[in-house]
Design an enzyme around this catalytic site. Sequence first.
Site, PDB file in Angstrom:
ATOM      1  N   ASP A   1      -9.635 -16.610 123.945  1.00  0.00           N
ATOM      2  CA  ASP A   1      -9.714 -17.908 123.261  1.00  0.00           C
ATOM      3  C   ASP A   1     -11.005 -18.075 122.456  1.00  0.00           C
ATOM      4  O   ASP A   1     -12.034 -17.511 122.799  1.00  0.00           O
ATOM      5  CB  ASP A   1      -9.614 -19.025 124.312  1.00  0.00           C
ATOM      6  CG  ASP A   1      -9.312 -20.379 123.684  1.00  0.00           C
ATOM      7  OD1 ASP A   1      -8.805 -20.413 122.541  1.00  0.00           O
ATOM      8  OD2 ASP A   1      -9.589 -21.401 124.339  1.00  0.00           O
TER       9      ASP A   1
ATOM     10  N   THR B   1       3.526 -19.758 125.054  1.00  0.00           N
ATOM     11  CA  THR B   1       4.784 -20.439 124.707  1.00  0.00           C
ATOM     12  C   THR B   1       4.484 -21.756 123.989  1.00  0.00           C
ATOM     13  O   THR B   1       5.346 -22.310 123.321  1.00  0.00           O
ATOM     14  CB  THR B   1       5.619 -20.730 125.984  1.00  0.00           C
ATOM     15  OG1 THR B   1       4.745 -21.243 127.007  1.00  0.00           O
ATOM     16  CG2 THR B   1       6.300 -19.486 126.511  1.00  0.00           C
TER      17      THR B   1
ATOM     18  N   ASN C   1       1.849 -22.048 121.809  1.00  0.00           N
ATOM     19  CA  ASN C   1       1.183 -21.783 120.528  1.00  0.00           C
ATOM     20  C   ASN C   1       2.109 -21.924 119.314  1.00  0.00           C
ATOM     21  O   ASN C   1       1.645 -21.968 118.172  1.00  0.00           O
ATOM     22  CB  ASN C   1       0.492 -20.401 120.524  1.00  0.00           C
ATOM     23  CG  ASN C   1      -0.763 -20.352 121.368  1.00  0.00           C
ATOM     24  OD1 ASN C   1      -1.089 -19.314 121.952  1.00  0.00           O
ATOM     25  ND2 ASN C   1      -1.506 -21.456 121.446  1.00  0.00           N
TER      26      ASN C   1
HETATM   27  C1  IPE Z   1      -4.646 -20.215 125.348  1.00  0.00           C
HETATM   28  O1  IPE Z   1      -5.456 -20.724 124.355  1.00  0.00           O
HETATM   29  C2  IPE Z   1      -3.661 -19.238 124.778  1.00  0.00           C
HETATM   30  C3  IPE Z   1      -4.220 -18.015 124.250  1.00  0.00           C
HETATM   31  C4  IPE Z   1      -5.481 -17.680 124.215  1.00  0.00           C
HETATM   32  C5  IPE Z   1      -3.268 -17.091 123.725  1.00  0.00           C
HETATM   33  P1  IPE Z   1      -5.123 -22.090 123.614  1.00  0.00           P
HETATM   34  O2  IPE Z   1      -6.182 -22.271 122.596  1.00  0.00           O
HETATM   35  O3  IPE Z   1      -3.738 -22.094 123.156  1.00  0.00           O
HETATM   36  O4  IPE Z   1      -5.275 -23.139 124.788  1.00  0.00           O
HETATM   37  P2  IPE Z   1      -5.581 -24.695 124.758  1.00  0.00           P
HETATM   38  O5  IPE Z   1      -4.668 -25.318 123.754  1.00  0.00           O
HETATM   39  O6  IPE Z   1      -7.008 -24.836 124.351  1.00  0.00           O
HETATM   40  O7  IPE Z   1      -5.364 -25.172 126.148  1.00  0.00           O
HETATM   41  C1  IPE Z   2      -7.079 -17.994 120.629  1.00  0.00           C
HETATM   42  O1  IPE Z   2      -7.968 -18.613 119.755  1.00  0.00           O
HETATM   43  C2  IPE Z   2      -5.939 -17.321 119.907  1.00  0.00           C
HETATM   44  C3  IPE Z   2      -4.629 -17.938 120.149  1.00  0.00           C
HETATM   45  C4  IPE Z   2      -4.399 -18.955 120.912  1.00  0.00           C
HETATM   46  C5  IPE Z   2      -3.507 -17.339 119.465  1.00  0.00           C
HETATM   47  P1  IPE Z   2      -7.702 -20.083 119.207  1.00  0.00           P
HETATM   48  O2  IPE Z   2      -6.928 -19.985 117.945  1.00  0.00           O
HETATM   49  O3  IPE Z   2      -7.108 -20.936 120.251  1.00  0.00           O
HETATM   50  O4  IPE Z   2      -9.188 -20.534 118.893  1.00  0.00           O
HETATM   51  P2  IPE Z   2      -9.784 -21.972 119.122  1.00  0.00           P
HETATM   52  O5  IPE Z   2      -9.576 -22.318 120.562  1.00  0.00           O
HETATM   53  O6  IPE Z   2      -9.066 -22.910 118.208  1.00  0.00           O
HETATM   54  O7  IPE Z   2     -11.225 -21.828 118.790  1.00  0.00           O
HETATM   55 MG    MG Z   3      -7.909 -22.099 121.691  1.00  0.00          MG
END
Ligand code: IPE
Ligand code: IPE
Ligand code: MG
Length: 248
Positions: free
Chosen positions: A28, A74, A76
């Site tokens: 993340d 799921t 995303n």
């Molecule tokens: C969790 O990160 C999913 C992945 C890293 C693939 P998210 O960015 O989707 O999680 P939330 O929305 O901050 O909880």
């Molecule tokens: C994790 O990075 C990648 C996925 C969830 C696909 P993020 O895209 O969630 O990055 P932040 O949390 O917005 O910084």
């Molecule tokens: Mg994130």
Amino acid sequence: MPLFRKAPSDMPEVDFDHLPAHVAIIMDGNGRWAKRRGLPRTAGHAAGAETFRTIATYAKEIGLDYLTVYAFSTENWKRPAEEVSAIMGLLKKYLLEAIEKMERDRVKMEFFGDLSPLHPELRELCERTREISKRYEGCQVNICLNYGGRDEITRAVREIAAQWMQQGREPEEITEEDISRRLFSGGIPDPDLIIRPSGEVRTSNFLLWQSAYSEYYFTDVLWPDFSKEELLRAIADYQHRSRRYGGV
Ligand code: IPE
Ligand code: IPE
Ligand code: MG
């Protein structure tokens, strides 16, 4: 001669003879990494894919048995269509390159999650990667793609219900093992250590069942900045924990 050498005290001290067998990572912070640089979020995902490549090969090098990474949840799919398709495009690019370099890196890859809603081309790449990987030994890298902990448990429960109905069995006969082995991770040990970079302190639906007794490690480092040293720091921290599993 290097111009700068880190003080030895900065280096995480890891006992390589007692590594956690299974490390899982919630990759993340890609979006925030890009934003801080004035770049589009996609650039963060591209940088994150590079970090994944580094960490996956390093996991094999140091001798972890399993590395499970959360790549796309799921939930995303809720993101703007352009971001979702950019992530899918990067996954495709990553897998094509991985397949090309497979004979060199020999990293065994598996996929956790329902791959059916993915573009057929991407799905086919996942299948091919999985097939080629079968001949490799050493660290198994599980990529969680369209993965959700609740979805995974729901699928297992449905499968059990259908089988039980068909066989006229009693609900009392259902064991934890019946559930465990029907998860995407069926047959592999639960994660010992779950790392979440980016400063968020939540599971976001990752390995809900399997994490019952996992040790968590949270760091503010954003995933694209995560390094081999960060991984060692997490492992060193883990090695100082006392795991009691409810006992004393
Ligand atoms: C969790 O990160 C999913 C992945 C890293 C693939 P998210 O960015 O989707 O999680 P939330 O929305 O901050 O909880
Ligand atoms: C994790 O990075 C990648 C996925 C969830 C696909 P993020 O895209 O969630 O990055 P932040 O949390 O917005 O910084
Ligand atoms: Mg994130």
